[in-house]
Design a protein around this motif. Structure first.
Motif, mmCIF file in Angstrom:
data_model
loop_
_atom_site.group_PDB
_atom_site.id
_atom_site.type_symbol
_atom_site.label_atom_id
_atom_site.label_comp_id
_atom_site.label_asym_id
_atom_site.label_seq_id
_atom_site.Cartn_x
_atom_site.Cartn_y
_atom_site.Cartn_z
ATOM 1 N N ALA A 89 -3.807 -10.614 59.415
ATOM 2 C CA ALA A 89 -4.868 -11.484 59.340
ATOM 3 C C ALA A 89 -4.496 -12.211 58.647
ATOM 4 O O ALA A 89 -4.661 -14.231 57.881
ATOM 5 N N ALA A 90 -3.630 -11.921 57.086
ATOM 6 C CA ALA A 90 -3.117 -12.760 55.880
ATOM 7 C C ALA A 90 -1.957 -13.844 56.781
ATOM 8 O O ALA A 90 -2.180 -14.568 56.099
ATOM 9 N N ALA A 91 -1.129 -13.156 57.686
ATOM 10 C CA ALA A 91 -0.362 -14.111 58.075
ATOM 11 C C ALA A 91 -0.758 -15.247 59.185
ATOM 12 O O ALA A 91 -0.911 -16.085 59.104
ATOM 13 N N ILE A 92 -2.172 -15.017 59.989
ATOM 14 C CA ILE A 92 -2.430 -16.522 60.587
ATOM 15 C C ILE A 92 -2.858 -17.151 59.818
ATOM 16 O O ILE A 92 -3.251 -18.099 58.918
ATOM 17 N N LEU A 93 -3.795 -17.181 58.036
ATOM 18 C CA LEU A 93 -4.696 -17.215 56.635
ATOM 19 C C LEU A 93 -3.125 -18.176 56.548
ATOM 20 O O LEU A 93 -3.410 -19.642 56.665
ATOM 21 N N ALA A 94 -2.343 -17.495 55.749
ATOM 22 C CA ALA A 94 -1.617 -18.377 54.776
ATOM 23 C C ALA A 94 -0.645 -19.055 56.013
ATOM 24 O O ALA A 94 -0.556 -20.789 55.457
ATOM 25 N N SER A 95 -0.568 -19.748 57.128
ATOM 26 C CA SER A 95 0.151 -19.636 57.914
ATOM 27 C C SER A 95 -1.070 -21.078 58.337
ATOM 28 O O SER A 95 -0.283 -22.278 58.433
ATOM 29 N N ALA A 96 -1.949 -20.903 58.707
ATOM 30 C CA ALA A 96 -3.250 -22.126 58.739
ATOM 31 C C ALA A 96 -3.437 -23.301 57.714
ATOM 32 O O ALA A 96 -2.995 -24.046 58.083
ATOM 33 N N CYS A 97 -3.333 -22.097 56.316
ATOM 34 C CA CYS A 97 -3.510 -23.128 55.465
ATOM 35 C C CYS A 97 -1.871 -23.536 55.184
ATOM 36 O O CYS A 97 -1.980 -25.299 54.765
ATOM 37 N N CYS A 98 -0.774 -23.212 54.759
ATOM 38 C CA CYS A 98 0.329 -24.077 55.019
ATOM 39 C C CYS A 98 0.710 -25.468 56.546
ATOM 40 O O CYS A 98 0.639 -26.373 56.190
ATOM 41 N N GLY A 99 -0.159 -24.570 57.422
ATOM 42 C CA GLY A 99 -0.776 -25.890 58.791
ATOM 43 C C GLY A 99 -1.416 -27.145 57.977
ATOM 44 O O GLY A 99 -1.247 -28.520 58.291
ATOM 45 N N ALA A 100 -2.251 -26.843 57.457
ATOM 46 C CA ALA A 100 -2.918 -27.793 57.149
ATOM 47 C C ALA A 100 -2.469 -28.870 54.721
ATOM 48 O O ALA A 100 -2.642 -30.134 55.552
ATOM 49 N N ILE A 101 -2.090 -27.362 54.859
ATOM 50 C CA ILE A 101 -1.138 -28.947 53.431
ATOM 51 C C ILE A 101 -0.376 -29.390 54.788
ATOM 52 O O ILE A 101 0.093 -30.886 54.149
ATOM 53 N N LEU A 102 1.068 -29.392 55.229
ATOM 54 C CA LEU A 102 2.143 -29.599 55.972
ATOM 55 C C LEU A 102 1.027 -31.252 56.632
ATOM 56 O O LEU A 102 1.926 -32.088 56.765
ATOM 57 N N ALA A 103 -0.109 -30.650 57.452
ATOM 58 C CA ALA A 103 -0.091 -31.782 58.081
ATOM 59 C C ALA A 103 -0.602 -33.256 57.250
ATOM 60 O O ALA A 103 -1.064 -34.364 57.774
ATOM 61 N N TYR A 104 -1.290 -33.033 55.922
ATOM 62 C CA TYR A 104 -2.126 -33.871 55.357
ATOM 63 C C TYR A 104 -0.617 -35.068 55.283
ATOM 64 O O TYR A 104 -1.406 -36.554 55.526
ATOM 65 N N PRO A 105 0.320 -35.028 54.482
ATOM 66 C CA PRO A 105 1.449 -36.083 54.248
ATOM 67 C C PRO A 105 1.597 -36.562 55.993
ATOM 68 O O PRO A 105 1.710 -38.244 55.915
ATOM 69 N N THR A 106 2.109 -35.738 57.377
ATOM 70 C CA THR A 106 2.874 -36.216 58.448
ATOM 71 C C THR A 106 1.762 -36.971 59.430
ATOM 72 O O THR A 106 2.373 -37.065 59.754
ATOM 73 N N VAL A 107 0.472 -35.930 59.421
ATOM 74 C CA VAL A 107 -0.649 -36.814 60.296
ATOM 75 C C VAL A 107 -0.472 -38.015 60.949
ATOM 76 O O VAL A 107 -1.078 -39.108 61.120
ATOM 77 N N ARG A 108 -0.642 -39.277 59.305
ATOM 78 C CA ARG A 108 -0.372 -39.952 58.911
ATOM 79 C C ARG A 108 0.692 -40.966 59.895
ATOM 80 O O ARG A 108 0.888 -42.642 59.235
ATOM 81 N N VAL A 109 1.468 -40.273 60.015
ATOM 82 C CA VAL A 109 2.933 -40.891 60.567
ATOM 83 C C VAL A 109 3.215 -40.822 62.071
ATOM 84 O O VAL A 109 2.731 -39.664 62.439
ATOM 85 N N ARG A 110 3.907 -41.151 63.217
ATOM 86 C CA ARG A 110 4.213 -40.425 64.092
ATOM 87 C C ARG A 110 5.770 -40.359 64.157
ATOM 88 O O ARG A 110 6.622 -41.194 63.441
ATOM 89 N N GLY A 111 5.278 -40.203 65.965
ATOM 90 C CA GLY A 111 6.950 -39.924 66.269
ATOM 91 C C GLY A 111 8.424 -39.586 65.718
ATOM 92 O O GLY A 111 8.298 -38.592 64.774
ATOM 93 N N ALA A 112 9.016 -40.227 65.590
ATOM 94 C CA ALA A 112 9.788 -39.892 64.685
ATOM 95 C C ALA A 112 10.131 -39.887 63.435
ATOM 96 O O ALA A 112 10.366 -38.429 63.063
ATOM 97 N N TYR A 113 8.978 -40.087 62.716
ATOM 98 C CA TYR A 113 8.877 -40.067 61.292
ATOM 99 C C TYR A 113 8.333 -38.647 61.492
ATOM 100 O O TYR A 113 8.750 -37.843 59.968
ATOM 101 N N PHE A 114 6.701 -38.055 62.032
ATOM 102 C CA PHE A 114 6.331 -36.982 62.091
ATOM 103 C C PHE A 114 7.423 -35.454 62.245
ATOM 104 O O PHE A 114 7.352 -34.839 61.091
ATOM 105 N N ALA A 115 8.456 -35.867 63.872
ATOM 106 C CA ALA A 115 9.392 -34.804 63.638
ATOM 107 C C ALA A 115 10.255 -34.628 62.267
ATOM 108 O O ALA A 115 10.552 -33.142 62.386
ATOM 109 N N VAL A 116 10.418 -35.904 61.647
ATOM 110 C CA VAL A 116 11.784 -36.183 60.688
ATOM 111 C C VAL A 116 11.022 -35.036 59.616
ATOM 112 O O VAL A 116 11.832 -34.224 58.636
ATOM 113 N N ILE A 117 9.432 -34.981 59.254
ATOM 114 C CA ILE A 117 9.285 -34.620 58.251
ATOM 115 C C ILE A 117 8.750 -33.019 58.318
ATOM 116 O O ILE A 117 9.430 -32.475 57.612
#
Length: 615
Positions: A89-117
């Motif tokens: 459960a902690a592994a799932i929660l930690a990864s989901a939180c990491c995904g949310a934190i990483l998504a905040y700056p990255t989902v505002r770009v697309r294509g190659a920029y997203f992949a590079v981040i």
């Protein structure tokens, strides 16, 4: 054709039979471990398929999130003696939180920029694993992970096999329930047309963040399972190369398909095992084989086979042209009511927008009355579409404000205005081409669903009721515009005139109080234009306010209650059809100053004609 639910049941039944038969055959410990590793990689691939195949976001840092789940579970088990379920459960929660934190700056770009981040994140994470000795164990990793136990039952390898199988079943059902829901449709919509998605009230950043979080959570689940399978973790398992492998699994199997991640993970895992004897030539042989498959099946194995099946089983059928608009179908006005009732649906106060030194819209004051058709006309480059983009939130005004049924909405985002009942079509059709005609309309109902994500994933009663009701209403809207016979076709295959109809039907699914039509007659035949006239008057008769931008002057005269004329971003005339038709400034804007001597304004704007009793 089988329904998606029947397909799901058959797939799950086949998978269950395979696992039971495999266990009964008494596989060796190596074979059992290889199959468990394959199932764990399937879970990662399923999560990545939701991110890429649904939301259209290519991540090359999935191995790092997978590794985060593994290290969190291993660290808790080794350093704090945490049991299996809390560690997972902690592994799932930690990864989901990491995904949310990483998504905040990255989902505002697309294509190659997203992949590079995401690549940068993976490389940083790998270095952290090596350098943070006190937590990760450095290059040695974390060893001595105790074998898990659940409610006192030790998870021996034969028992753990079924634990992994249940987790794979859970991940697969999550994927299915997301794909066949408003969330999956919204994700695919954002991947295919951002403008149309925003115009239907979809928050692009929110929907992409959701896809990222679900993908990360499944990767974390797989990482935790891997830690308790191997009983040690090391940074080498979570390198950039493995992120590329996960991407290849999804692409090889078939992006956006249910079975693609399972098949891709199976093939790549077992091919890698089979090619081990080639040693230094292993990667070369693997790459050649993969390239050959992708050359023959560009949409992946499942996607290409699915296309072949549909091509072989589909028969050309004659579609009768359906009359439209169908007056037997009602047009639903928006249920959302303004706090302060007003006769004016829309008022602009000195609306201005500048792009550098160019003023596209200059101090425009406009009043649009509820339940009327208000046309915006003018020469090319007059600022009509720019004004529409300002009203609908696609452009932010340099100055001025917009009142929508008495509420000040100037500067609000387009998806916020759509949720208040403002819908629009586009000068160049913005359909979701790779989605069916029916799904295009269903996306329009996205903001009207009340069921939550939890209700959607668990298929609770409210979700089922809403899905049935909105599908029925979507069919009615297709009948309204004469497209009910095309419901299962992909939108990109429709004739151009039918695409215009579909875009209007999709906008009506929003239940708008104000509908902005940007040159809806462009590219239509004479007969289709006559049908469009009747539809516009039908909408006005059903209390839907329409702002019409159109170059087809005869149509404008036939359907409009009020007209505003723009030239170089300024309002040069406004009033009834008769007022505008006789205005010298309008004639000058269209024909130039030298033609004022013609004294024939009636040749510019013809007399209005009756349509269903309305002028």
């Amino acid at each position: 054709m089988m329904s998606p639910r029947v397909q799901l049941l058959l797939i799950l039944a086949a998978g269950a039979i395979f696992l039971v038969v495999f266990r009964e055959l008494g596989p060796s410990g190596y074979q059992l471990g290889l199959l468990m590793r394959t199932m764990i990689l399937m879970i990662v691939a399923i999560g990545l398929n939701i991110l890429i195949g649904q939301a259209g976001l290519v991540s090359l840092g999935q191995a790092a999130i997978y590794g985060l789940g593994a290290y969190v579970a291993a660290w808790l088990a080794v350093r704090h003696n945490v049991s299996f379920l809390p560690a997972i459960a902690a592994a799932i929660l930690a990864s989901a939180c990491c995904g949310a934190i990483l998504a905040y700056p990255t989902v505002r770009v697309r294509g190659a920029y997203f992949a590079v981040i995401t690549i940068a994140f993976g490389l940083v994470f790998e270095n952290i694993l090596i350098e943070w000795l006190s937590v990760t164990g450095g290059s040695q990793g974390l060893i001595g992970i105790p074998r898990g136990n659940v409610f006192g039952v030790v998870l021996t390898r034969p028992i753990y096999f079924w634990v992994v199988a249940v987790c794979l079943f859970f991940a697969f059902v999550v994927q299915y329930n997301i794909m066949h829901s408003r969330y999956g449709r919204a994700m695919r919509a954002t991947a295919q047309s951002e403008s149309a998605s925003r115009a239907l009230g979809i928050n692009l950043a929110g929907m992409r963040t959701l896809a990222f979080v679900i993908s990360a959570a499944l990767a974390g689940l797989a990482g935790g399972l891997y830690a308790f399978l191997n009983l040690y973790v090391n940074y080498e398992t979570f390198s950039f190369f493995h992120s590329v492998s996960f991407l290849l699994m999804v692409v090889l199997g078939g992006l956006g398909t249910l079975l693609g991640p399972l098949l891709g993970a199976s093939i790549l895992t077992y091919i890698a095992e089979a090619l081990q004897n080639l040693r230094e030539w292993q990667i070369f042989a693997f790459s050649v084989l993969l390239a050959a498959v992708m050359f023959v099946m560009p949409r992946g194995i499942v996607g290409s086979l699915s296309d072949l099946y549909h091509h072989a089983t589909s028969r050309a059928r004659r579609r009768e042209a359906e009359p439209w608009p169908n007056h037997q179908i009602s047009v639903e006005p928006a249920a959302l009511m303004a706090e302060h009732q007003t006769d004016a649906a829309l008022v602009t106060e000195g609306l201005t927008v500048r792009f550098g030194g160019l003023t596209a819209v200059d101090n425009v004051r406009l009043s649009v009355y509820a339940g009327t058709v208000h046309a915006l006309i003018g020469p090319n480059g007059a600022g009509k579409s720019s004004l529409l983009n300002l009203i609908s939130g696609f452009y932010q005004p340099t100055s001025g404000d917009v009142l929508f049924f008495g509420e000040r909405v100037g500067g609000r985002q387009s998806h916020e205005l759509a949720r208040r009942g403002m819908a629009r079509t586009f000068q160049n059709t913005e359909l979701f081409g790779q989605m069916t005609v029916l799904d295009n309309v269903l996306v329009g109902f996205h903001t009207h669903y009340a069921s939550t994500l939890t209700e959607t994933l668990l298929r609770l009663p409210r979700f089922r009721r809403e899905e049935f009701a909105f599908r029925e209403r979507a069919q009615q809207l297709l009948c309204l515009v004469g497209l009910s016979d095309y419901a299962d076709d992909e939108a990109r295959h429709l004739p151009f005139g039918h695409q215009r109809r579909l875009e209007i039907a999709r906008a009506l699914a929003l239940r708008p109080r104000l509908l902005l039509l940007d040159e809806p007659a462009a590219g239509l035949t004479h007969g289709e234009i006559e049908d469009l006239k009747r539809l516009i008057r039908l909408l006005a008769d059903n209390e839907v306010t329409v702002i019409l931008v159109e170059h087809h002057v005869e149509m404008v005269m036939a359907v409009s209650d009020h007209i505003t004329v723009l030239d170089y971003g300024k309002v040069i005339a406004a009033g009834t059809v008769a007022d505008v038709r006789d205005n010298p400034k309008v004639i000058e804007a269209y024909f130039g100053r030298g033609n004022l001597s013609l004294k024939r304004p009636d040749r510019l704007l013809p007399e209005p004609v009756e349509i269903g009793g309305a002028k």
